[in-house]
Design a protein around this motif. Structure first.
Motif, mmCIF file in Angstrom:
data_model
loop_
_atom_site.group_PDB
_atom_site.id
_atom_site.type_symbol
_atom_site.label_atom_id
_atom_site.label_comp_id
_atom_site.label_asym_id
_atom_site.label_seq_id
_atom_site.Cartn_x
_atom_site.Cartn_y
_atom_site.Cartn_z
ATOM 1 N N LEU A 85 -0.353 -1.392 -6.052
ATOM 2 C CA LEU A 85 -0.020 0.031 -6.029
ATOM 3 C C LEU A 85 0.867 0.338 -4.824
ATOM 4 O O LEU A 85 0.488 0.075 -3.680
ATOM 5 N N HIS A 86 2.032 0.913 -5.104
ATOM 6 C CA HIS A 86 3.022 1.121 -4.043
ATOM 7 C C HIS A 86 2.768 2.395 -3.252
ATOM 8 O O HIS A 86 1.960 3.246 -3.615
ATOM 9 N N GLY A 87 3.490 2.513 -2.132
ATOM 10 C CA GLY A 87 3.355 3.663 -1.252
ATOM 11 C C GLY A 87 4.249 4.813 -1.661
ATOM 12 O O GLY A 87 4.855 4.817 -2.728
ATOM 13 N N ALA A 88 4.332 5.827 -0.755
ATOM 14 C CA ALA A 88 5.129 7.021 -1.028
ATOM 15 C C ALA A 88 5.956 7.361 0.218
ATOM 16 O O ALA A 88 5.377 7.733 1.243
ATOM 17 N N PRO A 89 7.285 7.244 0.149
ATOM 18 C CA PRO A 89 8.014 6.714 -0.998
ATOM 19 C C PRO A 89 7.810 5.197 -1.092
ATOM 20 O O PRO A 89 7.405 4.561 -0.128
ATOM 21 N N GLY A 90 8.085 4.669 -2.230
ATOM 22 C CA GLY A 90 7.908 3.240 -2.426
ATOM 23 C C GLY A 90 8.248 2.871 -3.848
ATOM 24 O O GLY A 90 8.510 3.739 -4.684
ATOM 25 N N THR A 91 8.248 1.601 -4.135
ATOM 26 C CA THR A 91 8.594 1.104 -5.470
ATOM 27 C C THR A 91 7.651 -0.028 -5.856
ATOM 28 O O THR A 91 7.060 -0.689 -4.985
ATOM 29 N N PRO A 92 7.502 -0.275 -7.151
ATOM 30 C CA PRO A 92 6.700 -1.426 -7.580
ATOM 31 C C PRO A 92 7.201 -2.746 -6.996
ATOM 32 O O PRO A 92 6.397 -3.592 -6.602
ATOM 33 N N SER A 93 8.516 -2.925 -6.947
ATOM 34 C CA SER A 93 9.049 -4.189 -6.438
ATOM 35 C C SER A 93 8.747 -4.365 -4.947
ATOM 36 O O SER A 93 8.500 -5.486 -4.486
ATOM 37 N N LYS A 94 8.726 -3.264 -4.193
ATOM 38 C CA LYS A 94 8.447 -3.367 -2.758
ATOM 39 C C LYS A 94 7.033 -3.845 -2.503
ATOM 40 O O LYS A 94 6.802 -4.775 -1.725
ATOM 41 N N VAL A 95 6.046 -3.221 -3.151
ATOM 42 C CA VAL A 95 4.661 -3.632 -2.903
ATOM 43 C C VAL A 95 4.408 -5.020 -3.488
ATOM 44 O O VAL A 95 3.641 -5.806 -2.918
ATOM 45 N N PHE A 96 5.058 -5.354 -4.597
ATOM 46 C CA PHE A 96 4.945 -6.695 -5.172
ATOM 47 C C PHE A 96 5.411 -7.736 -4.162
ATOM 48 O O PHE A 96 4.792 -8.796 -4.014
ATOM 49 N N ASP A 97 6.512 -7.423 -3.442
ATOM 50 C CA ASP A 97 7.052 -8.359 -2.455
ATOM 51 C C ASP A 97 6.202 -8.413 -1.188
ATOM 52 O O ASP A 97 6.062 -9.485 -0.578
ATOM 53 N N GLY A 119 5.280 9.994 -9.352
ATOM 54 C CA GLY A 119 6.440 10.763 -8.911
ATOM 55 C C GLY A 119 6.128 11.922 -7.993
ATOM 56 O O GLY A 119 7.043 12.606 -7.530
ATOM 57 N N SER A 120 4.857 12.153 -7.676
ATOM 58 C CA SER A 120 4.478 13.234 -6.765
ATOM 59 C C SER A 120 4.709 12.801 -5.316
ATOM 60 O O SER A 120 5.110 11.665 -5.045
ATOM 61 N N ASP A 121 4.429 13.699 -4.373
ATOM 62 C CA ASP A 121 4.633 13.388 -2.957
ATOM 63 C C ASP A 121 3.823 12.173 -2.524
ATOM 64 O O ASP A 121 4.282 11.357 -1.730
ATOM 65 N N TYR A 122 2.605 12.054 -3.030
ATOM 66 C CA TYR A 122 1.755 10.918 -2.694
ATOM 67 C C TYR A 122 1.825 9.798 -3.731
ATOM 68 O O TYR A 122 1.185 8.759 -3.568
ATOM 69 N N GLY A 163 -3.416 -2.273 -2.675
ATOM 70 C CA GLY A 163 -2.622 -1.086 -2.413
ATOM 71 C C GLY A 163 -2.043 -1.087 -1.017
ATOM 72 O O GLY A 163 -2.679 -1.550 -0.061
ATOM 73 N N TYR A 164 -0.840 -0.564 -0.908
ATOM 74 C CA TYR A 164 -0.181 -0.403 0.389
ATOM 75 C C TYR A 164 0.062 1.073 0.647
ATOM 76 O O TYR A 164 0.593 1.782 -0.217
ATOM 77 N N SER A 165 -0.357 1.568 1.820
ATOM 78 C CA SER A 165 -0.116 2.951 2.232
ATOM 79 C C SER A 165 -0.729 3.913 1.208
ATOM 80 O O SER A 165 -1.934 3.860 0.967
ATOM 81 N N ALA A 166 0.078 4.765 0.578
ATOM 82 C CA ALA A 166 -0.457 5.691 -0.426
ATOM 83 C C ALA A 166 -1.098 4.941 -1.587
ATOM 84 O O ALA A 166 -2.005 5.460 -2.243
ATOM 85 N N GLY A 167 -0.642 3.725 -1.852
ATOM 86 C CA GLY A 167 -1.293 2.899 -2.864
ATOM 87 C C GLY A 167 -2.691 2.485 -2.432
ATOM 88 O O GLY A 167 -3.579 2.303 -3.263
ATOM 89 N N GLY A 168 -2.894 2.344 -1.113
ATOM 90 C CA GLY A 168 -4.221 2.087 -0.585
ATOM 91 C C GLY A 168 -5.132 3.288 -0.765
ATOM 92 O O GLY A 168 -6.331 3.139 -1.075
ATOM 93 N N ASP A 217 2.288 6.340 11.191
ATOM 94 C CA ASP A 217 2.489 7.074 9.947
ATOM 95 C C ASP A 217 1.162 7.395 9.261
ATOM 96 O O ASP A 217 0.956 8.513 8.778
ATOM 97 N N VAL A 218 0.300 6.407 9.203
ATOM 98 C CA VAL A 218 -1.051 6.603 8.674
ATOM 99 C C VAL A 218 -2.008 6.123 9.769
ATOM 100 O O VAL A 218 -2.423 4.965 9.785
ATOM 101 N N PRO A 219 -2.365 7.006 10.702
ATOM 102 C CA PRO A 219 -3.113 6.583 11.891
ATOM 103 C C PRO A 219 -4.479 5.984 11.564
ATOM 104 O O PRO A 219 -5.147 6.391 10.605
ATOM 105 N N PHE A 220 -4.878 5.028 12.367
ATOM 106 C CA PHE A 220 -6.185 4.389 12.257
ATOM 107 C C PHE A 220 -7.288 5.445 12.307
ATOM 108 O O PHE A 220 -8.300 5.337 11.614
ATOM 109 N N ALA A 221 -7.081 6.473 13.127
ATOM 110 C CA ALA A 221 -8.069 7.541 13.288
ATOM 111 C C ALA A 221 -8.000 8.585 12.181
ATOM 112 O O ALA A 221 -8.755 9.561 12.194
ATOM 113 N N GLY A 222 -7.099 8.395 11.215
ATOM 114 C CA GLY A 222 -6.931 9.356 10.134
ATOM 115 C C GLY A 222 -6.126 10.560 10.582
ATOM 116 O O GLY A 222 -5.626 10.619 11.710
ATOM 117 N N ARG A 223 -5.964 11.531 9.705
ATOM 118 C CA ARG A 223 -5.258 12.763 10.064
ATOM 119 C C ARG A 223 -5.674 13.870 9.109
ATOM 120 O O ARG A 223 -6.051 13.619 7.956
#
Length: 304
Positions: A85-97, A119-122, A163-168, A217-223
């Motif tokens: 699952l890719h991030g936002a913004p992101g692509t399937p090919s990016k997270v695959f790689d 296609g939403s913000d997240y 998952g990476y980033s928003a995919g996580g 961007d995605v802090p360990f402490a959350g936001r």
């Protein structure tokens, strides 16, 4: 020569008919006893738009979304599915790689799939609000799993979410909403979203989280913006669900980038299913990850 020429309008009609057939066959989850119609991946030249497929990859369209598909060659059956699952913004090919879905598929005899977000913000409806019964992304992932399992022969029904980033974020949403269908989730730089009280499942699930203390961007402490919980609260939630003790074991592993000196991996003990946190040092959110070093932190998951 004429057989090789397919106009854009004809291709659109073919795609529309395929999607209509999928919808009519109830590919949206477990509510129907009718087995989904097996899906034949669309050849490279006919679909997938901007997914940047390689010659070894195929395109699969389910519920009007395209996915990159890679499967090991010359296999009669497979050990399961790995969904990226890719991030936002992101692509399937990016997270695959980032995770190197090809190498994971070949090494563990899995079908690797990287679907498009919504296609939403997240990119994914990943916020745990406590009112999730009509979540379209849950339905989509369910349909994707059902149709791939119907299309290929499997020796086991393992399903891994990476998952990476928003995919996580979405991986944790799936862990709350459909853990019975999953084998494990592996998240890189993306933790739980929402009030942890909204994740009401009591089903244990193997969890491996990778996160950098230097992630801005995605802090360990959350936001607060985005309702992103801290990594510690995220791990504590699944340590509780998985019945872990208060004890853990610390393992030093290699850094996951060329500039990272070390990865500190904390394995919680006494768990019904594994709960593990790999703290990455000197790693940015967007970084040149070394896929083999990432895999070294969580490859035990594939032997569970």
């Amino acid at each position: 020569m004429l057989n090789r020429i397919i106009t854009a309008s004809v291709a659109k009609v073919i795609l529309l008919v395929s999607v209509t057939l999928l919808t009519a066959c109830g590919g949206g989850g477990n509510s129907s006893n009718t087995k989904p119609v097996p899906i034949t991946p669309v050849p490279l030249e006919k679909a997938c738009d901007d997914l940047n497929l390689t010659n070894e990859q195929e395109c699969l369209t389910v519920d009007e979304r395209s996915s990159i598909v890679y499967k090991p060659a010359n296999q009669q059956s497979y050990n399961g599915i790995a969904i990226y699952l890719h991030g936002a913004p992101g692509t399937p090919s990016k997270v695959f790689d980032i995770f190197d879905g090809k190498s994971i598929a070949d090494k563990y005899n899995l079908i690797s799939i990287a679907p498009e977000g919504n296609g939403s913000d997240y990119q994914w409806d990943s916020n745990n609000t406590g009112n999730n019964g009509t979540n379209n992304d849950i339905n989509f992932i369910n349909a994707l799993i059902d149709n791939v399992q119907a299309s290929y022969e499997f020796s086991t029904q393992n399903v891994y979410i990476l998952g990476y980033s928003a995919g996580g974020f979405m991986a944790y949403k799936l862990a709350c909403e459909m853990p019975e269908k999953l084998t494990a989730i592996i998240s890189l730089a993306g933790q739980y979203r929402g009030d942890t009280a909204n994740c009401t499942t009591s089903t244990p699930l193997a969890i491996h989280h990778m996160h950098s203390s230097a992630d801005l961007d995605v802090p360990f402490a959350g936001r607060q913006m985005g309702n992103i919980a801290s990594v510690n609260d995220t791990i504590a939630l699944w340590a509780l669900k998985n019945g872990c003790s208060e004890e853990s074991k610390l393992i030093e592993q290699a850094g996951v980038t060329n500039k990272s000196p070390i990865t500190n991996t904390q394995q919680y003990l006494g768990c019904v299913k594994p709960v593990t946190l790999s703290t990455l040092l000197a790693v940015q959110h967007e970084d040149d990850y070394l896929s083999d070093k990432l895999l070294a932190t969580f490859e035990y998951i594939f032997s569970q």
